[in-house]
Design an enzyme around this catalytic site. Structure first.
Site, PDB file in Angstrom:
ATOM      1  N   LYS A   1      91.872  67.868 114.213  1.00 16.28           N
ATOM      2  CA  LYS A   1      91.405  66.475 114.162  1.00 16.28           C
ATOM      3  C   LYS A   1      91.818  65.806 112.845  1.00 16.28           C
ATOM      4  O   LYS A   1      92.314  64.678 112.810  1.00 16.28           O
ATOM      5  CB  LYS A   1      89.884  66.452 114.336  1.00 16.28           C
ATOM      6  CG  LYS A   1      89.215  65.148 114.009  1.00 16.28           C
ATOM      7  CD  LYS A   1      89.663  64.037 114.940  1.00 16.28           C
ATOM      8  CE  LYS A   1      89.318  62.684 114.394  1.00 16.28           C
ATOM      9  NZ  LYS A   1      88.358  61.970 115.120  1.00 16.28           N
TER      10      LYS A   1
ATOM     11  N   CYS B   1      87.660  56.293 109.985  1.00 15.05           N
ATOM     12  CA  CYS B   1      88.310  57.554 110.379  1.00 15.05           C
ATOM     13  C   CYS B   1      89.545  57.809 109.519  1.00 15.05           C
ATOM     14  O   CYS B   1      89.565  58.707 108.691  1.00 15.05           O
ATOM     15  CB  CYS B   1      88.718  57.490 111.841  1.00 15.05           C
ATOM     16  SG  CYS B   1      87.381  56.976 112.907  1.00 15.05           S
TER      17      CYS B   1
HETATM   18  N1  SAJ Z   1      97.062  50.459 110.997  1.00 16.39           N
HETATM   19  C1  SAJ Z   1      98.169  49.951 110.337  1.00 16.39           C
HETATM   20  N2  SAJ Z   1      99.388  50.105 110.922  1.00 16.39           N
HETATM   21  C2  SAJ Z   1      99.552  50.705 112.137  1.00 16.39           C
HETATM   22  C3  SAJ Z   1      98.416  51.223 112.800  1.00 16.39           C
HETATM   23  C4  SAJ Z   1      97.189  51.082 112.196  1.00 16.39           C
HETATM   24  O1  SAJ Z   1      98.076  49.392 109.246  1.00 16.39           O
HETATM   25  O2  SAJ Z   1     100.684  50.773 112.605  1.00 16.39           O
HETATM   26  C5  SAJ Z   1      95.734  50.322 110.370  1.00 16.39           C
HETATM   27  C6  SAJ Z   1      94.756  49.493 111.198  1.00 16.39           C
HETATM   28  O3  SAJ Z   1      94.925  48.124 110.963  1.00 16.39           O
HETATM   29  C7  SAJ Z   1      93.422  50.003 110.684  1.00 16.39           C
HETATM   30  C8  SAJ Z   1      93.721  51.484 110.390  1.00 16.39           C
HETATM   31  O4  SAJ Z   1      95.127  51.596 110.308  1.00 16.39           O
HETATM   32  O5  SAJ Z   1      93.051  49.360 109.494  1.00 16.39           O
HETATM   33  C9  SAJ Z   1      93.183  52.461 111.417  1.00 16.39           C
HETATM   34  O6  SAJ Z   1      93.371  51.957 112.732  1.00 16.39           O
HETATM   35  P1  SAJ Z   1      93.912  52.865 113.934  1.00 16.39           P
HETATM   36  O7  SAJ Z   1      94.011  52.018 115.139  1.00 16.39           O
HETATM   37  O8  SAJ Z   1      95.146  53.562 113.519  1.00 16.39           O
HETATM   38  O9  SAJ Z   1      92.841  54.022 114.087  1.00 16.39           O
HETATM   39  P2  SAJ Z   1      91.231  54.095 114.254  1.00 16.39           P
HETATM   40  O10 SAJ Z   1      90.658  54.376 112.910  1.00 16.39           O
HETATM   41  O11 SAJ Z   1      90.668  52.970 115.031  1.00 16.39           O
HETATM   42  O12 SAJ Z   1      91.137  55.414 115.218  1.00 16.39           O
HETATM   43  C10 SAJ Z   1      91.723  56.629 114.777  1.00 16.39           C
HETATM   44  C11 SAJ Z   1      92.542  57.227 115.965  1.00 16.39           C
HETATM   45  N3  SAJ Z   1      93.352  58.329 115.474  1.00 16.39           N
HETATM   46  C12 SAJ Z   1      94.672  58.405 115.749  1.00 16.39           C
HETATM   47  O13 SAJ Z   1      95.260  57.536 116.359  1.00 16.39           O
HETATM   48  C13 SAJ Z   1      95.381  59.606 115.245  1.00 16.39           C
HETATM   49  C14 SAJ Z   1      91.573  57.699 117.053  1.00 16.39           C
HETATM   50  O14 SAJ Z   1      92.290  58.375 118.077  1.00 16.39           O
HETATM   51  C15 SAJ Z   1      90.517  58.636 116.449  1.00 16.39           C
HETATM   52  O15 SAJ Z   1      89.608  59.086 117.453  1.00 16.39           O
HETATM   53  C16 SAJ Z   1      89.756  57.851 115.414  1.00 16.39           C
HETATM   54  O16 SAJ Z   1      90.687  57.504 114.364  1.00 16.39           O
HETATM   55  C17 SAJ Z   1      88.650  58.739 114.860  1.00 16.39           C
HETATM   56  O17 SAJ Z   1      87.496  58.549 115.281  1.00 16.39           O
HETATM   57  O18 SAJ Z   1      88.935  59.652 114.075  1.00 16.39           O
END
Ligand code: SAJ
Length: 424
Positions: free
Chosen positions: A216, A270
């Site tokens: 994870k 996360c």
């Molecule tokens: N972000 C970027 N650029 C991107 C993608 C995301 O800057 O290309 C930023 C987003 O704006 C945000 C942050 O990253 O601020 C996190 O957003 P996210 O959509 O990547 O992830 P979370 O935190 O909503 O959910 C993640 C997911 N993990 C993965 O995709 C590996 C989800 O599957 C997990 O279950 C979750 O963390 C968790 O609970 O750990």
């Protein structure tokens, strides 16, 4: 429904615990959800929800009315227990296991021979063993497996099954995603698999607890590192006068390149947190993981510098010495698009700093909230998109909400725009 799981207790009714409790209850298992938040417990028992997650309200309403789901302040005896409490970090980026410890202490008195205890909270490696030792301490009358990979006969089955759902798509991903299930023993893993197969359509992949914990953390650290690379590229491209969005899109045409998108920073509870669990266990080895966190955490500062530079340019160009301070519009406060969740949001951090630096000059457009959070009350004005567009001297796009993407053409027409999300 599997015969061996008639009753389930879920500890923690937040973004993961409540949807999980609801999907089990929808499969006609008696579920008692436990939370320390009295008002959340009362809300759920009325068939309502206290968090925002699409489709969750319908399932909670149905399962509470049918009598399969109820919320409580203290745990009840059950055949299986799921612990889904927060694991934040403390000062110095060390994980805070106190919520897991409190939940363990609460369920220990009601455990009986043959019960299954699953830790779902994202945890540093070793946390499930720590939890098992906690149970063993309270229940000397039960044989508890306290070490990973051990075999033998025990009275309680213990496993780690990390949640991996994406906020905003939790109800679909809970059912469709594969699950990693780490057992303290093989029997523990098999038992937990039987539980999750009640609703999971994806594969249930069995391993030991330490690998499950690390898997994870690895997933979220991988995403963090990839975003850090994109954020680093955005600063390099800016310096070299290159459009980073075009650059990444061209590089991604290569069959083995898949760079994520830069932004104003990485937020949420996360990705911005979990990599530190790896760093805190192995500080000398987790060099890229730490660096990625540092790069992503530094991105809001870089955005603030860009705003400062733009403001300085505007006042340098102005001939009128009495010109009023420029108005700054911040588009988006949430930690990612199309949600109302402001936790650990870099957009909120940037807006807060701007409001402090330029009092009475900052307006916010955030279509997903009806009032600004307490920390910004009286310091910024929440306005609609049209108002901001008409009245702002500087426009800072912080979140790529669908409303902003739809209006990209209108945003393109204003001058002085900082687009941290590439929607233009
Ligand atoms: N972000 C970027 N650029 C991107 C993608 C995301 O800057 O290309 C930023 C987003 O704006 C945000 C942050 O990253 O601020 C996190 O957003 P996210 O959509 O990547 O992830 P979370 O935190 O909503 O959910 C993640 C997911 N993990 C993965 O995709 C590996 C989800 O599957 C997990 O279950 C979750 O963390 C968790 O609970 O750990």
């Amino acid at each position: 429904m599997k015969k061996e799981f008639n009753k389930l207790t879920v500890m923690g009714l937040g973004y993961i615990g409540l949807p999980t409790a609801a999907v089990f209850a929808a499969r006609k298992i008696q579920v008692c959800g436990v939370d320390v938040n009295k008002s959340a417990v009362e809300t759920i028992n009325r068939g309502e929800i206290h968090i925002v997650e699409p489709e969750l309200d319908m399932v909670v309403h149905a399962t509470v009315s049918e009598g399969y789901l109820k919320a409580s302040l203290s745990p009840e005896p059950a055949d299986a227990f799921i612990i889904a409490v927060p694991t934040p970090f403390k000062e110095g980026n060390d994980p805070d296991l106190s919520y897991i410890e409190a939940a363990t202490k609460a369920i220990a008195p009601v455990l009986k021979k043959g019960d299954l205890v699953v830790l779902e909270s994202t945890s540093p490696v070793g946390a499930t063993e720590h939890m098992a030792k906690g149970i063993a301490e309270f229940r000397k009358d039960l044989r508890i497996p306290t070490e990973n990979r051990s075999t033998g006969n025990f009275d309680i089955f213990i496993a780690h099954c990390p949640e991996r759902v994406l906020p905003g798509q939790v109800m679909r991903e809970l059912v469709e995603n594969d699950r990693i299930i780490g057992g303290m023993t093989q029997d523990c893993a098999e038992k937990a698999k039987e539980l999750y197969e009640v609703f999971v359509h994806g594969d249930c992949l069995l391993t030991d607890v330490r690998t499950a914990e690390m898997a994870k953390l690895t997933e979220n650290a991988f995403r963090d590192v990839n975003i850090a690379f994109a954020n680093e590229l955005s600063m390099i491209a800016d310096k070299l006068d290159i459009d980073v969005w075009e650059l990444i899109s061209l590089a991604n045409k290569h069959p083995r390149v898949d760079i994520l998108q830069p932004g104003c920073g990485v937020g949420g509870h996360c990705i911005a947190v979990d990599p530190w669990f790896i760093v805190s266990k192995t500080p000398d080895l987790a060099r890229i993981t730490r660096m990625a966190r540092e790069v992503n955490d530094a991105k809001p500062e870089w955005v603030l510098k860009k705003v400062d530079e733009m403001l300085t340019n505007i006042s340098a160009k102005s001939s009128d010495e009495n010109t009023v301070v420029s108005k700054v519009a911040c588009y988006g406060l949430a930690f990612k698009p199309d949600i109302d969740d402001l936790r650990e949001s870099p957009a909120l951090g940037i807006t807060t700093t701007l409001a402090k630096k330029y009092p009475e000059s900052v307006m916010v457009v955030e279509p997903n909230i009806s009032e600004v959070p307490h920390s910004l009350k009286g310091k910024v004005t929440l306005v609609d998109f049209d108002y901001a567009l008409k009245n702002a001297d500087i426009n800072v796009i912080l979140v790529d909400h669908k409303e902003f993407i739809k209006s990209a053409d209108r945003l393109r027409q204003v001058s002085n725009i900082i687009d941290t999300r590439g929607i233009l």
